[in-house]
Motif scaffolding. Structure first.
Motif, PDB file in Angstrom:
ATOM      1  N   GLY B  54       2.384  28.099  26.159  1.00 50.45           N
ATOM      2  CA  GLY B  54       1.206  28.388  26.981  1.00 50.45           C
ATOM      3  C   GLY B  54       0.088  27.426  26.653  1.00 50.45           C
ATOM      4  O   GLY B  54       0.039  26.845  25.570  1.00 50.45           O
ATOM      5  N   GLU B  55      -0.822  27.259  27.594  1.00 45.86           N
ATOM      6  CA  GLU B  55      -1.899  26.278  27.495  1.00 45.86           C
ATOM      7  C   GLU B  55      -2.647  26.465  26.172  1.00 45.86           C
ATOM      8  O   GLU B  55      -3.157  27.555  25.878  1.00 45.86           O
ATOM      9  N   GLY B  56      -2.727  25.400  25.370  1.00 46.04           N
ATOM     10  CA  GLY B  56      -3.253  25.506  24.018  1.00 46.04           C
ATOM     11  C   GLY B  56      -4.678  26.017  23.925  1.00 46.04           C
ATOM     12  O   GLY B  56      -4.983  26.889  23.100  1.00 46.04           O
ATOM     13  N   TYR B  57      -5.548  25.519  24.783  1.00 45.47           N
ATOM     14  CA  TYR B  57      -6.958  25.906  24.686  1.00 45.47           C
ATOM     15  C   TYR B  57      -7.170  27.343  25.162  1.00 45.47           C
ATOM     16  O   TYR B  57      -8.054  28.041  24.668  1.00 45.47           O
ATOM     17  N   LEU B  58      -6.352  27.795  26.095  1.00 42.49           N
ATOM     18  CA  LEU B  58      -6.408  29.212  26.477  1.00 42.49           C
ATOM     19  C   LEU B  58      -5.973  30.077  25.296  1.00 42.49           C
ATOM     20  O   LEU B  58      -6.591  31.105  25.002  1.00 42.49           O
ATOM     21  N   ARG B  59      -4.914  29.661  24.619  1.00 43.43           N
ATOM     22  CA  ARG B  59      -4.422  30.454  23.492  1.00 43.43           C
ATOM     23  C   ARG B  59      -5.463  30.513  22.378  1.00 43.43           C
ATOM     24  O   ARG B  59      -5.653  31.562  21.744  1.00 43.43           O
ATOM     25  N   VAL B  60      -6.174  29.411  22.132  1.00 44.22           N
ATOM     26  CA  VAL B  60      -7.246  29.406  21.125  1.00 44.22           C
ATOM     27  C   VAL B  60      -8.336  30.411  21.516  1.00 44.22           C
ATOM     28  O   VAL B  60      -8.763  31.242  20.707  1.00 44.22           O
ATOM     29  N   ALA B  61      -8.772  30.322  22.769  1.00 42.81           N
ATOM     30  CA  ALA B  61      -9.848  31.212  23.235  1.00 42.81           C
ATOM     31  C   ALA B  61      -9.401  32.667  23.209  1.00 42.81           C
ATOM     32  O   ALA B  61     -10.164  33.568  22.836  1.00 42.81           O
ATOM     33  N   LEU B  62      -8.156  32.900  23.592  1.00 45.78           N
ATOM     34  CA  LEU B  62      -7.632  34.270  23.625  1.00 45.78           C
ATOM     35  C   LEU B  62      -7.500  34.832  22.211  1.00 45.78           C
ATOM     36  O   LEU B  62      -7.870  35.991  21.951  1.00 45.78           O
ATOM     37  N   ALA B  63      -6.989  34.017  21.290  1.00 47.45           N
ATOM     38  CA  ALA B  63      -6.834  34.482  19.903  1.00 47.45           C
ATOM     39  C   ALA B  63      -8.189  34.871  19.324  1.00 47.45           C
ATOM     40  O   ALA B  63      -8.328  35.909  18.657  1.00 47.45           O
ATOM     41  N   GLU B  64      -9.189  34.057  19.601  1.00 43.01           N
ATOM     42  CA  GLU B  64     -10.523  34.339  19.073  1.00 43.01           C
ATOM     43  C   GLU B  64     -11.088  35.616  19.687  1.00 43.01           C
ATOM     44  O   GLU B  64     -11.614  36.485  18.985  1.00 43.01           O
ATOM     45  N   TRP B  65     -10.947  35.755  20.978  1.00 40.08           N
ATOM     46  CA  TRP B  65     -11.502  36.921  21.653  1.00 40.08           C
ATOM     47  C   TRP B  65     -10.791  38.206  21.221  1.00 40.08           C
ATOM     48  O   TRP B  65     -11.434  39.216  20.904  1.00 40.08           O
ATOM     49  N   LEU B  66      -9.452  38.145  21.193  1.00 40.08           N
ATOM     50  CA  LEU B  66      -8.695  39.341  20.788  1.00 40.08           C
ATOM     51  C   LEU B  66      -9.003  39.730  19.345  1.00 40.08           C
ATOM     52  O   LEU B  66      -9.084  40.919  19.022  1.00 40.08           O
ATOM     53  N   SER B  67      -9.181  38.740  18.490  1.00 41.12           N
ATOM     54  CA  SER B  67      -9.493  39.048  17.084  1.00 41.12           C
ATOM     55  C   SER B  67     -10.758  39.893  17.001  1.00 41.12           C
ATOM     56  O   SER B  67     -10.811  40.878  16.257  1.00 41.12           O
ATOM     57  N   GLY B  68     -11.769  39.512  17.783  1.00 36.64           N
ATOM     58  CA  GLY B  68     -13.002  40.284  17.792  1.00 36.64           C
ATOM     59  C   GLY B  68     -12.819  41.673  18.380  1.00 36.64           C
ATOM     60  O   GLY B  68     -13.275  42.668  17.843  1.00 36.64           O
ATOM     61  N   GLU B  69     -12.113  41.734  19.507  1.00 32.47           N
ATOM     62  CA  GLU B  69     -11.928  43.012  20.193  1.00 32.47           C
ATOM     63  C   GLU B  69     -11.062  43.980  19.396  1.00 32.47           C
ATOM     64  O   GLU B  69     -11.319  45.171  19.352  1.00 32.47           O
ATOM     65  N   TYR B  70     -10.003  43.451  18.777  1.00 32.56           N
ATOM     66  CA  TYR B  70      -9.072  44.309  18.052  1.00 32.56           C
ATOM     67  C   TYR B  70      -9.606  44.667  16.666  1.00 32.56           C
ATOM     68  O   TYR B  70      -9.131  45.607  16.032  1.00 32.56           O
ATOM     69  N   GLY B  71     -10.566  43.865  16.177  1.00 33.85           N
ATOM     70  CA  GLY B  71     -11.036  44.072  14.812  1.00 33.85           C
ATOM     71  C   GLY B  71      -9.981  43.722  13.785  1.00 33.85           C
ATOM     72  O   GLY B  71     -10.009  44.187  12.643  1.00 33.85           O
ATOM     73  N   THR B  72      -9.024  42.907  14.194  1.00 28.21           N
ATOM     74  CA  THR B  72      -7.956  42.475  13.287  1.00 28.21           C
ATOM     75  C   THR B  72      -7.519  41.091  13.770  1.00 28.21           C
ATOM     76  O   THR B  72      -7.407  40.859  14.977  1.00 28.21           O
ATOM     77  N   ALA B  73      -7.332  40.179  12.835  1.00 33.57           N
ATOM     78  CA  ALA B  73      -7.108  38.778  13.211  1.00 33.57           C
ATOM     79  C   ALA B  73      -5.857  38.597  14.063  1.00 33.57           C
ATOM     80  O   ALA B  73      -4.794  39.123  13.738  1.00 33.57           O
ATOM     81  N   VAL B  74      -5.998  37.869  15.151  1.00 34.57           N
ATOM     82  CA  VAL B  74      -4.859  37.482  15.988  1.00 34.57           C
ATOM     83  C   VAL B  74      -4.706  35.976  15.851  1.00 34.57           C
ATOM     84  O   VAL B  74      -5.647  35.229  16.113  1.00 34.57           O
ATOM     85  N   SER B  75      -3.526  35.553  15.421  1.00 35.93           N
ATOM     86  CA  SER B  75      -3.311  34.127  15.178  1.00 35.93           C
ATOM     87  C   SER B  75      -2.751  33.442  16.415  1.00 35.93           C
ATOM     88  O   SER B  75      -1.921  33.994  17.146  1.00 35.93           O
ATOM     89  N   LEU B  76      -3.232  32.226  16.622  1.00 35.29           N
ATOM     90  CA  LEU B  76      -2.725  31.348  17.675  1.00 35.29           C
ATOM     91  C   LEU B  76      -1.204  31.259  17.645  1.00 35.29           C
ATOM     92  O   LEU B  76      -0.540  31.247  18.682  1.00 35.29           O
ATOM     93  N   SER B  77      -0.658  31.246  16.439  1.00 35.70           N
ATOM     94  CA  SER B  77       0.790  31.045  16.300  1.00 35.70           C
ATOM     95  C   SER B  77       1.587  32.305  16.647  1.00 35.70           C
ATOM     96  O   SER B  77       2.807  32.300  16.578  1.00 35.70           O
TER      97      SER B  77
END
Lengths: 378, 378
Positions: B54-77
């Motif tokens: 999947g598009e790399g920059y979308l995955r970066v943005a999504l990982a960052e956003w989900l990490s905040g929303e979930y309150g638990t780190a979501v890794s790009l990988s």
């Protein structure tokens, strides 16, 4: 820097194994214009779950355009919008086959279709081709022996051989499908990319028989990143696709992208871009052909009249898979013939694509392939 | 006029069976802005075959956003971009199951997931829930008996019951998966739609166990027509998805749409829109709850705290499937409970969605449901 696109070759490396267009050939301005047209509509319809058979106005525009291009009427009621040819093929496998079933393919055939069939647990049986494509008698023998779930064929400018099936053989295949009651899945993604003349009408034009599912795609004629294609088939098959759990749950495929591409079709930009592609690819074929004759005279091939590929036969004894690292060391790449074989044959063949590189790079690639060939042990 | 969207109800008919947002709630301006950001980049990258995960920059943005929303780190990988939750589920079925395999599901469960499983020839076994969701002991017994290909669960604001699985049960499920060696496919498309409080962290946050594939989607938090979602899973599972024939052949999923949505995430518009949705859906829940208490006091239900649905139990003997035509005649619709049962049960239940209609329509729907109920033979 993050990887964004699938193919990212080292700039010093000319990888004619890449069977996709380069970024500088993609119609950015045309798709930007399609996006602007969608923006100007100020209509949220394309943001919701789409109608199952695909966005209606895209299907109207596509039916009209294909009717003109094919020279044979394409009806709205025979078109289902898919997320590219691969997704269409995957969905057809899910709905029309069971693991263990046999699928007949051309020998050689598109290597990534073989991967999709493997994911579905299908058993692949290759059928012989000659310089006119699939041999109907060989198809009949294979059908009698294997009772396949379907026959997968690329009738126009085949991947990898560039061979085109004549109209009479197309009719013979459909007659066989009717006689023996099997399905033909025709991958027709190169149908609109004829550079010297149009190929015979697509197998999809026989869809009234109920035995043909024709797959088309915007990937080769507009842009792969759209993930947009279509299936042309009889209404009973369309109902089956539309009634799948995937489509019922997710709605019609890619409504937003459909709304953008609709504008590209209706503005005439699609038509103009295909004309541009035909001219460009035609030039590249002439350049690569001349350069191969000069630098790699040992290779035998039929000059392609359309599509993306040259299919080269080298003298027997050359193992193109084993010799690929040597080519890479000289800064040139290709797809070894064995990748396209359903049974590990075709060791001395290779596929070159002229879609990714410009004329200068193609000439240089031929020079390097000549160096490579001279280095091979006699 | 051609049909464009999947749901096109007669304006006089209030169909609370429709489990999708209405056009006037969709974030047209935000997606237009994302499209403008893509246009301004003037970069053709998104038009070519995309990188497989999947598009790399979308995955970066999504990982960052989900990490905040979930309150638990979501890794790009751990992120793979899919064409919505349905496509992710379909691909998982292709790669992780064989026809005849058992899939465990909640009883009741999402009715269109059942359709996807049917297309893949899977045998569905329902597992009992209580007011806290799946009962771990019931899961263990079913796993011992059936050795399933996987367990399909909707842990947060379940479709159709709106029930949320507590954190302890989530941990118990993962422990069972580790003990018995089965896979959990968690459909977490409502995870970010909690209206009173956030649910426990998603099952996907247990993906390091290697036993959880968590499915997310932009369909419920942005727009269904994007056909964009994700799978959060351990790297070995990501490799399997990325290495599928479908993804290898078609490239990463929906690169152009990814480039548009990337802008919606990075501008903060996604975050603001989810906040708007939570407020709006929260208000609708309060309105529908009050109206149902007034007009349909015979219905029993737990007031939903998130998601899209009310799950109503009517007195035994009412057959909601059989009585649907009577409701339609009064201008109101619902999904009969039986649609969500893996075994044809749940005759006296029904599902109402508040996603498609505004407060006024919801009040009127409750009035009509009250009329309908009074008409039923005692």
């Amino acid at each position: 820097m993050l990887r964004v696109t699938q193919a990212n070759p080292d700039p010093t490396f000319i990888n004619l194994g890449i069977g996709q267009p380069a970024l500088n050939l993609l119609p950015l301005a045309q798709i930007q214009q399609g996006a602007q047209m969608w923006l100007a509509e100020n209509d949220p319809s394309a943001l919701n779950y789409g109608v199952e058979e695909g966005e209606g106005y895209l299907r109207v525009a596509l039916a009209e355009w294909l009717s003109g291009e094919y020279g044979t009427a394409v009806s709205l009621s025979n078109l289902f919008i898919s997320a590219g040819a691969s997704q269409a093929l995957d969905l057809i496998c899910t709905l029309y086959s069971q693991p263990g079933d046999v699928v007949l393919v051309e020998e050689p055939t598109y290597f990534l279709a073989l991967r999709i069939f493997a994911d579905h647990g299908l058993q692949v049986v290759g059928v012989a081709m000659d310089e006119q494509g699939l041999i109907p008698e060989a198809v009949e023998a294979a059908v009698r022996q294997h009772r396949p779930a379907f026959l997968y064929t690329i009738p126009s400018f085949q991947n990898p051989t560039a061979v085109t099936l004549p109209a009479e053989r197309r009719a013979q295949l459909v007659a066989l499908a009717e006689q023996y009651g099997f399905l033909i899945v025709a991958d027709e993604v190169y149908q609109l990319l004829g550079y010297t003349a149009a190929p015979p009408p697509p197998l999809a034009s026989h869809s009234a028989s109920g035995h043909v599912l024709g797959i088309g795609s915007f990937s080769k004629i507009l842009a792969p990143g759209l993930r947009l294609g279509w299936v042309q088939a009889a209404p009973q098959h369309l109902q089956r696709l539309v009634g799948s759990g995937l489509v019922d749950s997710g709605g019609g495929v890619n409504p937003l992208v459909s709304a953008v591409v609709r504008g590209v079709l209706t503005s005439g930009a699609q038509q103009a871009y295909v004309a541009q592609l035909r001219a460009e690819y035609g030039r590249r074929i002439r350049v690569l052909d001349e350069a191969l004759q000069t630098h790699l005279p040992q290779a035998q091939y039929v000059v392609p009249q359309g599509g993306f590929f040259f299919w080269l036969s080298l003298p027997e004894g050359v193992d193109t898979a084993a010799q690929l690292p040597r080519a890479r060391a000289l800064g040139v790449g290709y797809q070894p013939g064995r990748n396209f074989s359903s049974r590990g044959d075709l060791a001395s063949q290779l596929r070159l694509s002229f879609a990714f590189y410009d004329e200068e790079a193609l000439r240089e690639a031929a020079v390097r392939l000549g160096q490579w060939y001279r280095q091979l042990a006699p």
